[in-house]
Design a protein around this motif. Structure first.
Motif, PDB file in Angstrom:
ATOM      1  N   VAL A 145       0.872  -1.170   0.000  1.00 35.67           N
ATOM      2  CA  VAL A 145       0.000   0.000   0.000  1.00 35.67           C
ATOM      3  C   VAL A 145       0.909   1.220   0.000  1.00 35.67           C
ATOM      4  CG1 VAL A 145      -1.804   1.279   1.197  1.00 35.67           C
ATOM      5  CG2 VAL A 145      -1.760  -1.231   1.313  1.00 35.67           C
ATOM      6  N   HIS A 146       0.727   2.084  -0.987  1.00 41.01           N
ATOM      7  CA  HIS A 146       1.609   3.249  -1.149  1.00 41.01           C
ATOM      8  C   HIS A 146       0.793   4.528  -1.073  1.00 41.01           C
ATOM      9  CE1 HIS A 146       4.860   5.761  -2.692  1.00 41.01           C
ATOM     10  NE2 HIS A 146       4.048   6.211  -3.641  1.00 41.01           N
ATOM     11  N   VAL A 147       1.162   5.423  -0.164  1.00 37.83           N
ATOM     12  CA  VAL A 147       0.459   6.697  -0.027  1.00 37.83           C
ATOM     13  C   VAL A 147       1.195   7.768  -0.819  1.00 37.83           C
ATOM     14  CG1 VAL A 147      -0.303   8.501   1.560  1.00 37.83           C
ATOM     15  CG2 VAL A 147      -0.512   6.094   2.207  1.00 37.83           C
ATOM     16  N   SER A 148       0.504   8.340  -1.787  1.00 36.23           N
ATOM     17  CA  SER A 148       1.060   9.382  -2.647  1.00 36.23           C
ATOM     18  C   SER A 148       0.346  10.696  -2.325  1.00 36.23           C
ATOM     19  CB  SER A 148       0.895   8.987  -4.112  1.00 36.23           C
ATOM     20  OG  SER A 148       1.454   9.938  -4.987  1.00 36.23           O
ATOM     21  N   ALA A 149      -0.116  11.404  -3.333  1.00 29.99           N
ATOM     22  CA  ALA A 149      -0.817  12.670  -3.103  1.00 29.99           C
ATOM     23  C   ALA A 149      -1.605  13.054  -4.341  1.00 29.99           C
ATOM     24  CB  ALA A 149       0.167  13.788  -2.762  1.00 29.99           C
ATOM     25  N   ILE A 150      -2.801  13.637  -4.129  1.00 30.75           N
ATOM     26  CA  ILE A 150      -3.532  14.223  -5.253  1.00 30.75           C
ATOM     27  C   ILE A 150      -2.648  15.309  -5.865  1.00 30.75           C
ATOM     28  CG2 ILE A 150      -5.457  15.755  -5.847  1.00 30.75           C
ATOM     29  CD1 ILE A 150      -7.226  14.200  -4.001  1.00 30.75           C
ATOM     30  N   GLY A 151      -2.575  15.330  -7.166  1.00 30.94           N
ATOM     31  CA  GLY A 151      -1.710  16.295  -7.831  1.00 30.94           C
ATOM     32  C   GLY A 151      -0.424  15.694  -8.334  1.00 30.94           C
ATOM     33  N   VAL A 160      -1.749  -1.032  -4.060  1.00 29.82           N
ATOM     34  CA  VAL A 160      -2.830  -0.057  -3.926  1.00 29.82           C
ATOM     35  C   VAL A 160      -2.202   1.299  -3.651  1.00 29.82           C
ATOM     36  CG1 VAL A 160      -4.833   0.673  -2.583  1.00 29.82           C
ATOM     37  CG2 VAL A 160      -4.448  -1.766  -3.058  1.00 29.82           C
ATOM     38  N   ILE A 161      -2.573   2.287  -4.460  1.00 26.10           N
ATOM     39  CA  ILE A 161      -2.049   3.638  -4.280  1.00 26.10           C
ATOM     40  C   ILE A 161      -3.158   4.537  -3.754  1.00 26.10           C
ATOM     41  CG2 ILE A 161      -1.148   5.682  -5.473  1.00 26.10           C
ATOM     42  CD1 ILE A 161       0.363   3.820  -7.321  1.00 26.10           C
ATOM     43  N   LEU A 162      -2.857   5.265  -2.703  1.00 26.21           N
ATOM     44  CA  LEU A 162      -3.818   6.186  -2.097  1.00 26.21           C
ATOM     45  C   LEU A 162      -3.301   7.607  -2.266  1.00 26.21           C
ATOM     46  CD1 LEU A 162      -4.512   4.275   1.253  1.00 26.21           C
ATOM     47  CD2 LEU A 162      -5.805   4.127  -0.890  1.00 26.21           C
ATOM     48  N   ARG A 163      -4.134   8.452  -2.858  1.00 22.93           N
ATOM     49  CA  ARG A 163      -3.765   9.856  -3.080  1.00 22.93           C
ATOM     50  C   ARG A 163      -4.654  10.770  -2.230  1.00 22.93           C
ATOM     51  NH1 ARG A 163      -3.434  10.972  -9.576  1.00 22.93           N
ATOM     52  NH2 ARG A 163      -1.414  10.003 -10.022  1.00 22.93           N
ATOM     53  N   ALA A 211      -7.952  -0.235   5.553  1.00 22.10           N
ATOM     54  CA  ALA A 211      -8.872  -0.972   4.685  1.00 22.10           C
ATOM     55  C   ALA A 211      -8.104  -1.639   3.543  1.00 22.10           C
ATOM     56  CB  ALA A 211      -9.940  -0.033   4.142  1.00 22.10           C
ATOM     57  N   ALA A 212      -7.128  -0.920   2.993  1.00 20.55           N
ATOM     58  CA  ALA A 212      -6.317  -1.495   1.919  1.00 20.55           C
ATOM     59  C   ALA A 212      -5.478  -2.658   2.438  1.00 20.55           C
ATOM     60  CB  ALA A 212      -5.426  -0.413   1.316  1.00 20.55           C
ATOM     61  N   VAL A 213      -4.945  -2.521   3.648  1.00 22.54           N
ATOM     62  CA  VAL A 213      -4.189  -3.613   4.259  1.00 22.54           C
ATOM     63  C   VAL A 213      -5.092  -4.822   4.477  1.00 22.54           C
ATOM     64  CG1 VAL A 213      -2.991  -4.348   6.364  1.00 22.54           C
ATOM     65  CG2 VAL A 213      -2.461  -2.127   5.335  1.00 22.54           C
ATOM     66  N   ASP A 214      -6.332  -4.572   4.855  1.00 23.02           N
ATOM     67  CA  ASP A 214      -7.307  -5.657   5.057  1.00 23.02           C
ATOM     68  C   ASP A 214      -7.689  -6.342   3.749  1.00 23.02           C
ATOM     69  OD1 ASP A 214      -7.440  -5.330   7.781  1.00 23.02           O
ATOM     70  OD2 ASP A 214      -9.254  -4.095   7.741  1.00 23.02           O
ATOM     71  N   GLY A 215      -7.319  -5.744   2.606  1.00 19.48           N
ATOM     72  CA  GLY A 215      -7.672  -6.324   1.316  1.00 19.48           C
ATOM     73  C   GLY A 215      -8.994  -5.848   0.771  1.00 19.48           C
ATOM     74  N   ALA A 241      -9.505  -2.927  -0.740  1.00 18.12           N
ATOM     75  CA  ALA A 241      -9.320  -2.049  -1.893  1.00 18.12           C
ATOM     76  C   ALA A 241      -8.996  -2.876  -3.137  1.00 18.12           C
ATOM     77  CB  ALA A 241      -8.200  -1.044  -1.619  1.00 18.12           C
ATOM     78  N   GLN A 242      -9.298  -2.314  -4.286  1.00 13.80           N
ATOM     79  CA  GLN A 242      -9.006  -2.994  -5.549  1.00 13.80           C
ATOM     80  C   GLN A 242      -7.496  -3.054  -5.786  1.00 13.80           C
ATOM     81  OE1 GLN A 242     -11.187  -1.499  -8.968  1.00 13.80           O
ATOM     82  NE2 GLN A 242     -12.863  -0.769  -7.667  1.00 13.80           N
ATOM     83  N   ALA A 243      -6.993  -4.226  -6.069  1.00 12.40           N
ATOM     84  CA  ALA A 243      -5.565  -4.386  -6.342  1.00 12.40           C
ATOM     85  C   ALA A 243      -5.171  -3.588  -7.586  1.00 12.40           C
ATOM     86  CB  ALA A 243      -5.235  -5.867  -6.537  1.00 12.40           C
ATOM     87  N   GLY A 244      -4.082  -2.871  -7.498  1.00 16.15           N
ATOM     88  CA  GLY A 244      -3.573  -2.109  -8.626  1.00 16.15           C
ATOM     89  C   GLY A 244      -4.303  -0.811  -8.889  1.00 16.15           C
ATOM     90  N   ALA A 245      -5.253  -0.451  -8.020  1.00 20.92           N
ATOM     91  CA  ALA A 245      -6.057   0.756  -8.231  1.00 20.92           C
ATOM     92  C   ALA A 245      -5.455   1.954  -7.514  1.00 20.92           C
ATOM     93  CB  ALA A 245      -7.487   0.534  -7.763  1.00 20.92           C
ATOM     94  N   THR A 246      -5.794   3.142  -8.008  1.00 20.05           N
ATOM     95  CA  THR A 246      -5.372   4.394  -7.388  1.00 20.05           C
ATOM     96  C   THR A 246      -6.599   5.109  -6.850  1.00 20.05           C
ATOM     97  OG1 THR A 246      -3.455   4.639  -8.863  1.00 20.05           O
ATOM     98  CG2 THR A 246      -4.250   6.621  -7.748  1.00 20.05           C
ATOM     99  N   TYR A 247      -6.653   5.262  -5.538  1.00 17.47           N
ATOM    100  CA  TYR A 247      -7.777   5.927  -4.873  1.00 17.47           C
ATOM    101  C   TYR A 247      -7.423   7.385  -4.587  1.00 17.47           C
ATOM    102  CZ  TYR A 247     -10.057   1.415  -3.983  1.00 17.47           C
ATOM    103  OH  TYR A 247     -10.672   0.204  -4.135  1.00 17.47           O
ATOM    104  N   GLU A 248      -8.411   8.261  -4.724  1.00 17.81           N
ATOM    105  CA  GLU A 248      -8.233   9.668  -4.379  1.00 17.81           C
ATOM    106  C   GLU A 248      -9.085   9.966  -3.146  1.00 17.81           C
ATOM    107  OE1 GLU A 248      -8.741  12.287  -7.691  1.00 17.81           O
ATOM    108  OE2 GLU A 248      -7.403  11.120  -8.982  1.00 17.81           O
ATOM    109  N   LEU A 249      -8.444  10.500  -2.120  1.00 11.91           N
ATOM    110  CA  LEU A 249      -9.086  10.666  -0.823  1.00 11.91           C
ATOM    111  C   LEU A 249      -9.279  12.139  -0.507  1.00 11.91           C
ATOM    112  CD1 LEU A 249      -6.890   8.110   1.173  1.00 11.91           C
ATOM    113  CD2 LEU A 249      -8.854   7.647  -0.333  1.00 11.91           C
ATOM    114  N   GLY A 250     -10.529  12.534  -0.362  1.00 13.85           N
ATOM    115  CA  GLY A 250     -10.845  13.916  -0.029  1.00 13.85           C
ATOM    116  C   GLY A 250     -11.916  13.986   1.029  1.00 13.85           C
TER     117      GLY A 250
END
Length: 327
Positions: free
Chosen positions: A116-122, A150-153, A202-206, A208-217
């Motif tokens: 699980v990788h936390v990135s950033a919107i933008g 899983v990438i979280l932005r 939630a992503a660690v629990d499985g 989230a969609q594998a290989g997907a990029t989520y945007e969190l606001g």
């Protein structure tokens, strides 16, 4: 099915602002947690978040791949939270957010763990901001090594220890003027750190969609001016809001990048503020948001008063004066 106590999660950057909330969320789910940090002697505040022996800090530096490999050994899941808001010393955007992310992903791939990788919107390889370009490079490196990561932005993250709301509240405490870069029209979608931590869990629990990029606001899209007005209302201080054109803010940032504390402003931050930081329509349509993970986001107005009260003139004991309505 194995219990979570049988699963070791290595969390890089677990002692920071977002990290402590992620570690707490994972501990509540009974994972065993290895926190990989540069200075484990400063991570003692994490141990009370879990049971005896559940949380263990180890030394790891993203610029030294062998330490990264050691930190992910035997891990079933790896979480990367490492990020910086400004460069300093050896902590450069590219080294930390691009090369560092690559080192973690490559080590994760070697042990066959999920990531699980936390990135950033933008995050954008074509951005004028080096921060945003390095975030994009990090995402690319992670997916190249671990395609199902899983990438979280998240948008701008707020919470008790943030460098966002606390920074503006601190500036308002020492200055009669609060500058609005670009006139304060940049749109943000501030997201509570606890909600981002829940998304990571939630992503660690499985979930989230594998290989997907989520945007969190968060639940609201606010301009920078509106954000600062909310902060000023919470800390009960009246200040002059001074609009600064981007070109002038850029010139001032050349000097203010060396300023301490709340006065600090870098040219890269000015570049970031020229673009909105909100969840995209594409992410909403694809169901790649906090709500899709079953997390109802908390608003800035609901959470910030619980920790910004310390910036009021008399702290938590200050009474808010309610002006009588005109008849």
């Amino acid at each position: 099915m194995a219990s979570h106590l049988d699963t070791l999660v290595t969390v890089f950057g677990g002692s920071g602002f977002l990290g402590r909330h992620v570690v707490s969320a994972l501990a509540k789910r009974d994972y065993r947690i290895r926190v990989a940090v540069r200075r484990p002697e400063l991570a003692g505040h994490l141990q009370p978040l879990g049971k005896v022996g559940q949380i263990h800090a180890v030394q790891a530096n993203l610029r030294y791949p062998d330490s990264v490999k050691a930190a992910v050994r035997d891990a079933g899941i790896v979480v990367n939270l490492v990020g910086i808001l400004a460069e300093g010393g050896a902590q450069k955007f590219h080294a930390v957010q691009a090369q560092g992310a690559a080192a973690i992903a490559e080590a994760t791939a070697r042990v066959g763990a999920r990531m699980v990788h936390v990135s950033a919107i933008g995050a954008d390889p074509q951005s004028a901001s080096l921060y945003a370009r390095s975030k994009a490079a990090g995402e690319q490196a992670v997916l190249a090594a671990v395609p199902e990561a899983v990438i979280l932005r998240p948008s701008v993250v707020f919470g008790p220890e943030d460098q966002f709301t606390n920074r503006f509240a601190a500036l308002a405490r020492i200055s009669a003027v609060v500058p609005l870069v670009g006139g304060g029209v940049t749109r943000l979608q501030p997201v509570y750190v606890g909600d981002v931590a829940s998304a990571v869990a939630a992503a660690v629990d499985g979930e989230a969609q594998a290989g997907a990029t989520y945007e969190l606001g968060g639940p609201e899209v606010l301009t920078m001016r509106q954000v600062i007005e909310i902060i000023l209302d919470i800390i009960q201080r009246k200040r002059i809001l001074l609009s600064l054109p981007f070109w002038l803010a850029g010139l001032q940032a050349r000097l203010l990048q060396f300023a301490p504390g709340a006065l600090k402003l870098t040219p890269d931050q000015v570049a970031l503020l020229q673009l909105d930081n909100v969840v995209s329509d594409g992410a909403k349509a694809a169901g790649l948001t906090l709500q899709a993970l079953g997390i109802p986001p908390d608003s800035l107005q609901a959470i910030a008063p619980s920790y910004l009260w310390r910036f009021r003139a008399t702290g938590q004991f200050q009474r808010k004066v309610v002006e009588p309505k005109s008849s």
